[in-house]
Design an enzyme around this catalytic site. Sequence first.
Site, PDB file in Angstrom:
ATOM      1  N   LYS A  76       1.025  -1.263  -0.194  1.00 16.53           N
ATOM      2  CA  LYS A  76      -0.027  -0.044  -0.065  1.00 16.53           C
ATOM      3  C   LYS A  76       0.974   1.155  -0.020  1.00 16.53           C
ATOM      4  O   LYS A  76       1.391   1.471   1.002  1.00 16.53           O
ATOM      5  CB  LYS A  76      -0.924   0.113   1.259  1.00 16.53           C
ATOM      6  CG  LYS A  76      -1.769   1.373   1.330  1.00 16.53           C
ATOM      7  CD  LYS A  76      -2.563   1.291   2.672  1.00 16.53           C
ATOM      8  CE  LYS A  76      -2.822   2.642   3.197  1.00 16.53           C
ATOM      9  NZ  LYS A  76      -3.958   2.688   4.330  1.00 16.53           N
ATOM     10  N   ASN A 129      -9.517   1.260   9.659  1.00 15.23           N
ATOM     11  CA  ASN A 129      -8.591   0.702  10.677  1.00 15.23           C
ATOM     12  C   ASN A 129      -9.197   1.420  12.126  1.00 15.23           C
ATOM     13  O   ASN A 129      -9.842   0.658  12.966  1.00 15.23           O
ATOM     14  CB  ASN A 129      -7.084   1.163  10.802  1.00 15.23           C
ATOM     15  CG  ASN A 129      -6.201   0.665  11.793  1.00 15.23           C
ATOM     16  OD1 ASN A 129      -5.063   0.491  11.512  1.00 15.23           O
ATOM     17  ND2 ASN A 129      -6.820   0.533  12.805  1.00 15.23           N
ATOM     18  N   THR A 130      -9.338   2.729  12.311  1.00 15.12           N
ATOM     19  CA  THR A 130      -9.813   3.591  13.362  1.00 15.12           C
ATOM     20  C   THR A 130     -11.336   3.032  13.709  1.00 15.12           C
ATOM     21  O   THR A 130     -11.828   3.194  14.730  1.00 15.12           O
ATOM     22  CB  THR A 130      -9.380   4.962  13.366  1.00 15.12           C
ATOM     23  OG1 THR A 130      -8.136   4.986  12.915  1.00 15.12           O
ATOM     24  CG2 THR A 130      -9.552   5.472  14.461  1.00 15.12           C
ATOM     25  N   GLY A 136     -11.088   6.921   6.600  1.00 10.21           N
ATOM     26  CA  GLY A 136     -12.053   8.003   6.943  1.00 10.21           C
ATOM     27  C   GLY A 136     -13.241   7.492   7.264  1.00 10.21           C
ATOM     28  O   GLY A 136     -14.503   8.385   7.548  1.00 10.21           O
ATOM     29  N   GLY A 189      -8.535   8.549   9.961  1.00  8.10           N
ATOM     30  CA  GLY A 189      -8.683   8.445  11.410  1.00  8.10           C
ATOM     31  C   GLY A 189      -9.853   9.566  11.556  1.00  8.10           C
ATOM     32  O   GLY A 189     -10.065   9.707  13.007  1.00  8.10           O
TER      33      GLY A 189
END
Lengths: 66, 256
Positions: B99, B208-209, B187, B160
């Site tokens: 990535k 992720n977040t 996002g 995030g």
Amino acid sequence: MKLKINGTDSEMQDGITVSRLLETLQIEPARVAVEVNLQIVKKCNFDDHILKDGDSIEIVNFVGGG
Amino acid sequence: MDDKLIIKGIEFKSRLWVGTGKYKDFEETAKAIEASGADVVTVAVRRTNIFDRKSANLLDFIDPKKYKILPNTAGCYTMEDALRYARLARETGVSDLIKIEVIGDEKTLFPDACATLKATEILAKEGFIVLPYINDDPVMALRLVDAGAAAVMPLAAPIGSGLGIRNPYNIKIILEQAKVPVVVDAGVGTASDVAIAMELGCDAVLLNTAIAGAQDPITMAEAMKHAVLAGRLAYKAGRMPRKLYATASSPIEGML
């Protein structure tokens, strides 16, 4: 001889190989990649690559990230 | 229904891709990823702790035989650094996927388009399967495909931020024009954001977040698994047209 390992000055036995360095540091070679003076050392060369006084070594692995 | 995502011959079991950052510990990371049903897991490349060798290794918890490891170049601000991290990542011998993330601005973490493009071109030539993180910019997406990107990964909103898809119309244009899979990366904040991305026709969502930052990450991971499936099915089913006025669902005929 003096080596810089991951940014830290270290004293190591003269003429050791990358394999021997990893063994000394108790690092499993399968999980890491190694760079000596900004050049990648391939895993198949860990046994043969002899480190020199003043070499700068980076040992990296994967950590959590997104 | 055969609806597999395939990128450069690699078959993906899930359309949910997840990061491994910001978790309390490796146990929680492993549990959340298991609950999410994801089979792509992103990781970062960092210095090995040479002082405390008892510290655990992420790959002891995330088995590379079970998951596809997608290393990132997060934290890189120049093309040269991104190339360095990418090559080190491949040298671990775990994955040819990369990535590409070259940050152009510290506050927004928006990507540096020029550096991302150059890095993609070079790494694709070196045989990497390059998945670049990009802004929701349809023209950049096309340039990256020309440069050899295996997929493009436009952000939904800043990394995030949890704001969800801010520009669904740009994502739609990217989907129409790019001849490679489109993965919304970064996002999204909750399950409905993921469902919207999938309903638009995106091939996968990387987050992720949204899981790690939830009050209960394991439950949110499960929610995300369902959101991806629901959104994908809704996209395949084709939604009804939007109408301004009502249409009764019950017949008039037979009324008293």
